[in-house]
Scaffold this motif. Structure first.
Motif, PDB file in Angstrom:
ATOM      1  N   LEU A  36       0.823  -1.208   0.000  1.00 18.18           N
ATOM      2  CA  LEU A  36       0.000   0.000   0.000  1.00 18.18           C
ATOM      3  C   LEU A  36       0.861   1.263   0.000  1.00 18.18           C
ATOM      4  CD1 LEU A  36      -2.667  -1.145   2.622  1.00 18.18           C
ATOM      5  CD2 LEU A  36      -3.002  -0.961   0.147  1.00 18.18           C
ATOM      6  N   ILE A  37       1.998   1.203   0.683  1.00 17.52           N
ATOM      7  CA  ILE A  37       2.912   2.354   0.709  1.00 17.52           C
ATOM      8  C   ILE A  37       3.457   2.635  -0.693  1.00 17.52           C
ATOM      9  CG2 ILE A  37       5.170   3.136   1.526  1.00 17.52           C
ATOM     10  CD1 ILE A  37       4.530   1.719   4.196  1.00 17.52           C
ATOM     11  N   GLN A  38       3.746   1.584  -1.458  1.00 15.63           N
ATOM     12  CA  GLN A  38       4.215   1.779  -2.837  1.00 15.63           C
ATOM     13  C   GLN A  38       3.186   2.525  -3.673  1.00 15.63           C
ATOM     14  OE1 GLN A  38       6.089  -1.705  -4.838  1.00 15.63           O
ATOM     15  NE2 GLN A  38       5.830  -2.720  -2.874  1.00 15.63           N
ATOM     16  N   ILE A  39       1.912   2.148  -3.517  1.00 10.87           N
ATOM     17  CA  ILE A  39       0.849   2.824  -4.261  1.00 10.87           C
ATOM     18  C   ILE A  39       0.760   4.285  -3.835  1.00 10.87           C
ATOM     19  CG2 ILE A  39      -1.629   2.858  -4.758  1.00 10.87           C
ATOM     20  CD1 ILE A  39      -1.681  -0.139  -4.176  1.00 10.87           C
ATOM     21  N   THR A  40       0.812   4.524  -2.535  1.00 10.80           N
ATOM     22  CA  THR A  40       0.732   5.887  -2.016  1.00 10.80           C
ATOM     23  C   THR A  40       1.854   6.753  -2.578  1.00 10.80           C
ATOM     24  OG1 THR A  40      -0.223   5.042   0.051  1.00 10.80           O
ATOM     25  CG2 THR A  40       0.658   7.277   0.088  1.00 10.80           C
ATOM     26  N   GLU A  41       3.069   6.222  -2.598  1.00  9.66           N
ATOM     27  CA  GLU A  41       4.207   6.993  -3.086  1.00  9.66           C
ATOM     28  C   GLU A  41       4.066   7.329  -4.563  1.00  9.66           C
ATOM     29  OE1 GLU A  41       7.521   4.587  -1.967  1.00  9.66           O
ATOM     30  OE2 GLU A  41       7.661   5.474   0.045  1.00  9.66           O
ATOM     31  N   LEU A  42       3.503   6.402  -5.347  1.00  6.67           N
ATOM     32  CA  LEU A  42       3.265   6.685  -6.763  1.00  6.67           C
ATOM     33  C   LEU A  42       2.278   7.826  -6.948  1.00  6.67           C
ATOM     34  CD1 LEU A  42       3.038   3.229  -8.589  1.00  6.67           C
ATOM     35  CD2 LEU A  42       4.756   5.002  -8.879  1.00  6.67           C
ATOM     36  N   LEU A  43       1.229   7.831  -6.133  1.00  8.02           N
ATOM     37  CA  LEU A  43       0.209   8.862  -6.259  1.00  8.02           C
ATOM     38  C   LEU A  43       0.686  10.209  -5.735  1.00  8.02           C
ATOM     39  CD1 LEU A  43      -2.960   6.824  -5.201  1.00  8.02           C
ATOM     40  CD2 LEU A  43      -2.262   7.455  -7.505  1.00  8.02           C
ATOM     41  N   GLU A  44       1.533  10.183  -4.711  1.00 10.60           N
ATOM     42  CA  GLU A  44       2.018  11.419  -4.105  1.00 10.60           C
ATOM     43  C   GLU A  44       3.150  12.060  -4.911  1.00 10.60           C
ATOM     44  OE1 GLU A  44       1.286  11.051   0.687  1.00 10.60           O
ATOM     45  OE2 GLU A  44       3.104  10.176  -0.160  1.00 10.60           O
ATOM     46  N   HIS A  45       4.002  11.236  -5.500  1.00 11.63           N
ATOM     47  CA  HIS A  45       5.207  11.739  -6.165  1.00 11.63           C
ATOM     48  C   HIS A  45       5.230  11.245  -7.610  1.00 11.63           C
ATOM     49  CE1 HIS A  45       6.373  12.705  -2.097  1.00 11.63           C
ATOM     50  NE2 HIS A  45       6.283  11.437  -1.757  1.00 11.63           N
ATOM     51  N   ASN A  46       4.313  11.755  -8.418  1.00  8.01           N
ATOM     52  CA  ASN A  46       4.195  11.232  -9.781  1.00  8.01           C
ATOM     53  C   ASN A  46       4.660  12.215 -10.846  1.00  8.01           C
ATOM     54  OD1 ASN A  46       2.130  13.077  -9.830  1.00  8.01           O
ATOM     55  ND2 ASN A  46       0.486  11.561  -9.922  1.00  8.01           N
ATOM     56  N   ASP A  47       5.511  13.199 -10.467  1.00 10.30           N
ATOM     57  CA  ASP A  47       6.044  14.118 -11.461  1.00 10.30           C
ATOM     58  C   ASP A  47       6.854  13.383 -12.533  1.00 10.30           C
ATOM     59  OD1 ASP A  47       4.913  16.165 -10.092  1.00 10.30           O
ATOM     60  OD2 ASP A  47       6.753  16.856  -9.124  1.00 10.30           O
ATOM     61  N   PHE A  48       7.459  12.270 -12.134  1.00 10.30           N
ATOM     62  CA  PHE A  48       8.284  11.513 -13.079  1.00 10.30           C
ATOM     63  C   PHE A  48       7.469  10.973 -14.245  1.00 10.30           C
ATOM     64  CE2 PHE A  48       6.589   8.304 -10.238  1.00 10.30           C
ATOM     65  CZ  PHE A  48       6.261   7.271 -11.100  1.00 10.30           C
ATOM     66  N   LEU A  49       6.146  10.876 -14.079  1.00  8.40           N
ATOM     67  CA  LEU A  49       5.315  10.323 -15.145  1.00  8.40           C
ATOM     68  C   LEU A  49       5.384  11.166 -16.409  1.00  8.40           C
ATOM     69  CD1 LEU A  49       2.136   9.183 -13.186  1.00  8.40           C
ATOM     70  CD2 LEU A  49       3.840   7.732 -14.290  1.00  8.40           C
ATOM     71  N   THR A  50       5.568  12.472 -16.259  1.00  7.77           N
ATOM     72  CA  THR A  50       5.665  13.341 -17.430  1.00  7.77           C
ATOM     73  C   THR A  50       6.873  12.956 -18.271  1.00  7.77           C
ATOM     74  OG1 THR A  50       4.619  15.166 -16.248  1.00  7.77           O
ATOM     75  CG2 THR A  50       5.870  15.715 -18.229  1.00  7.77           C
ATOM     76  N   ALA A  51       8.021  12.805 -17.622  1.00  3.58           N
ATOM     77  CA  ALA A  51       9.234  12.423 -18.344  1.00  3.58           C
ATOM     78  C   ALA A  51       9.113  11.012 -18.899  1.00  3.58           C
ATOM     79  CB  ALA A  51      10.449  12.531 -17.419  1.00  3.58           C
ATOM     80  N   GLN A  52       8.539  10.126 -18.096  1.00  2.11           N
ATOM     81  CA  GLN A  52       8.400   8.735 -18.534  1.00  2.11           C
ATOM     82  C   GLN A  52       7.491   8.625 -19.758  1.00  2.11           C
ATOM     83  OE1 GLN A  52       6.005   5.501 -16.384  1.00  2.11           O
ATOM     84  NE2 GLN A  52       8.085   5.183 -15.583  1.00  2.11           N
ATOM     85  N   SER A  53       6.350   9.310 -19.711  1.00  2.00           N
ATOM     86  CA  SER A  53       5.398   9.217 -20.819  1.00  2.00           C
ATOM     87  C   SER A  53       5.960   9.855 -22.088  1.00  2.00           C
ATOM     88  CB  SER A  53       4.069   9.863 -20.435  1.00  2.00           C
ATOM     89  OG  SER A  53       4.222  11.237 -20.161  1.00  2.00           O
ATOM     90  N   GLN A  54       6.837  10.869 -21.920  1.00  2.00           N
ATOM     91  CA  GLN A  54       7.467  11.466 -23.091  1.00  2.00           C
ATOM     92  C   GLN A  54       8.377  10.464 -23.795  1.00  2.00           C
ATOM     93  OE1 GLN A  54       5.471  14.230 -23.815  1.00  2.00           O
ATOM     94  NE2 GLN A  54       7.416  14.847 -24.693  1.00  2.00           N
ATOM     95  N   LYS A  55       9.066   9.625 -22.995  1.00  2.00           N
ATOM     96  CA  LYS A  55       9.913   8.589 -23.594  1.00  2.00           C
ATOM     97  C   LYS A  55       9.059   7.554 -24.323  1.00  2.00           C
ATOM     98  CE  LYS A  55      13.465   9.045 -20.008  1.00  2.00           C
ATOM     99  NZ  LYS A  55      14.127   8.368 -18.859  1.00  2.00           N
ATOM    100  N   ILE A  56       7.931   7.188 -23.733  1.00  2.00           N
ATOM    101  CA  ILE A  56       7.022   6.243 -24.393  1.00  2.00           C
ATOM    102  C   ILE A  56       6.475   6.858 -25.677  1.00  2.00           C
ATOM    103  CG2 ILE A  56       4.883   4.924 -24.136  1.00  2.00           C
ATOM    104  CD1 ILE A  56       7.172   3.908 -22.410  1.00  2.00           C
ATOM    105  N   ARG A  57       6.240   8.163 -25.630  1.00  2.00           N
ATOM    106  CA  ARG A  57       5.729   8.865 -26.804  1.00  2.00           C
ATOM    107  C   ARG A  57       6.701   8.774 -27.976  1.00  2.00           C
ATOM    108  NH1 ARG A  57       5.638  14.170 -28.990  1.00  2.00           N
ATOM    109  NH2 ARG A  57       3.629  14.667 -29.972  1.00  2.00           N
ATOM    110  N   GLU A  58       7.999   8.643 -27.689  1.00  3.04           N
ATOM    111  CA  GLU A  58       8.979   8.489 -28.752  1.00  3.04           C
ATOM    112  C   GLU A  58       8.723   7.216 -29.555  1.00  3.04           C
ATOM    113  OE1 GLU A  58      11.432  10.631 -29.767  1.00  3.04           O
ATOM    114  OE2 GLU A  58      10.332  11.982 -28.422  1.00  3.04           O
ATOM    115  N   PHE A  59       8.262   6.175 -28.884  1.00  2.00           N
ATOM    116  CA  PHE A  59       7.947   4.939 -29.607  1.00  2.00           C
ATOM    117  C   PHE A  59       6.678   5.113 -30.428  1.00  2.00           C
ATOM    118  CE2 PHE A  59       6.682   0.417 -30.055  1.00  2.00           C
ATOM    119  CZ  PHE A  59       7.850  -0.045 -30.661  1.00  2.00           C
TER     120      PHE A  59
END
Length: 329
Positions: free
Chosen positions: A44-67
């Motif tokens: 549950l803590i892992q899920i909480t941390e993803l929801l609280e600190h998800n700024d990295f998703l912008t960078a991650q999704s941009q890399k996926i967008r390259e594909f």
């Protein structure tokens, strides 16, 4: 016994629900010395941390967008979508408890006894799909040659794209994870050097008819795992609105009850608690819940703005074949 259901009627946000559930579950687990519940807390803590600190998703999704851009350039005749989501709390909770029930049932059926706590904890350390991206593709009928089957052509391109994906992601800071022989592909369309990375649910069928290619990668910049799924449109339709979809409550309940009947009640506390938590979730009437930013008319008509049920969408892209409207019948 603490269950997620106890926190879904307070009007709290999803984060508040997670915090309260985690706190109370940890307190109970320490009192009862329940090692699996303590592992549940970490989950549950892992899920909480993803929801609280998800700024990295912008960078991650941009890399996926390259594909996505690569596919649009290399396959302009294909129609395809890219989507990404963070697993919803209810689905994550269902899956965690479902793994316990399934593993203990399979172990007991095979050995006539119960797995040790270390064996069970090892089974529960395999969650890699809190973040998942999905590529769904289809060859439009207007581009098929005479005599070609739409699904077979789509599958051929699906494997072709799957052959490229691992190397593409490695070049952009991801580490592709081994599938450790789970659902290893037997398809001649998948290159031998990438087969160890994929779980191939297309080769061979299960009773629900679910089909997909799954690959897990580690994002070195955010230090988190993510899963990428590849499907044809027909496979995706079957998984989302067909016989293999997650909303088949009656069938799920039948399967769970069959496992309950096979395991003597009171002999394995981990099975008993996971089974009870899972059954309570299956019986939720979503329209009765009171969660901030979430509302439902019934179990199929849902506004899930908070990501409670279906999951927060983080990457919606769609590419329609650029030549599709230029073809004259």
């Amino acid at each position: 016994m603490i269950t997620l259901n106890d926190y879904l009627y307070s009007g709290d946000t999803v984060l508040k629900i997670l915090q309260k559930y985690t706190r109370d579950l940890r307190k109970e687990a320490k009192l009862t010395h329940n090692e699996i519940d303590l592992m549940h807390v970490n989950f549950l803590i892992q899920i909480t941390e993803l929801l609280e600190h998800n700024d990295f998703l912008t960078a991650q999704s941009q890399k996926i967008r390259e594909f996505y851009k690569y596919m649009a350039h290399e396959y302009p005749f294909l129609a395809f979508t890219f989507k990404g989501r963070i697993k919803s709390l209810i689905r994550a909770e269902e899956k965690f408890n479902g793994y316990i029930v399934e593993y203990i049932y399979d172990y007991y059926t095979k050995h006539g006894t119960y797995p040790s706590v270390p064996e069970l904890k090892n089974k529960l350390s395999c969650f890699r799909d809190f973040i998942a991206y999905r590529i769904v593709l289809c060859m439009p009928k207007c581009h098929l040659k005479p005599g070609e089957d739409q699904e077979m052509v789509s599958i051929r391109y699906l494997y072709e794209i799957a052959n490229v994906l691992p190397g593409f992601l490695e070049e952009r800071g991801f580490t592709v994870e081994s599938a450790y022989g789970v659902k290893k592909s037997t398809s001649p369309l998948l290159n031998e050097d990438v087969k160890p990375y994929y779980r191939d649910y297309i080769c061979g069928t299960n009773r629900e008819g679910y089909q997909s290619l799954h690959i897990t990668v580690y994002d070195n910049s955010s230090r988190s795992f993510m899963e990428v799924q590849l499907r044809t449109k027909k496979m995706d339709d079957n998984a989302e609105i067909g016989s293999a979809n997650h909303l088949g409550y009656e069938k799920k309940q039948q399967d769970e009850r069959a496992r309950r009947d096979a395991i003597p009640e009171g002999e394995c506390v981990y099975f008993d608690e996971a089974y009870e938590r899972g059954m309570r979730l299956l019986q939720l009437e979503l329209a009765d819940l009171d969660v901030n930013m979430f509302s439902a008319v019934d179990n199929s008509l849902i506004n899930d703005g908070c990501g409670l049920f279906r999951g927060r969408l983080i990457l919606p892209y769609e590419h329609l074949s650029r030549f599709q409207n230029d073809v004259i019948d």
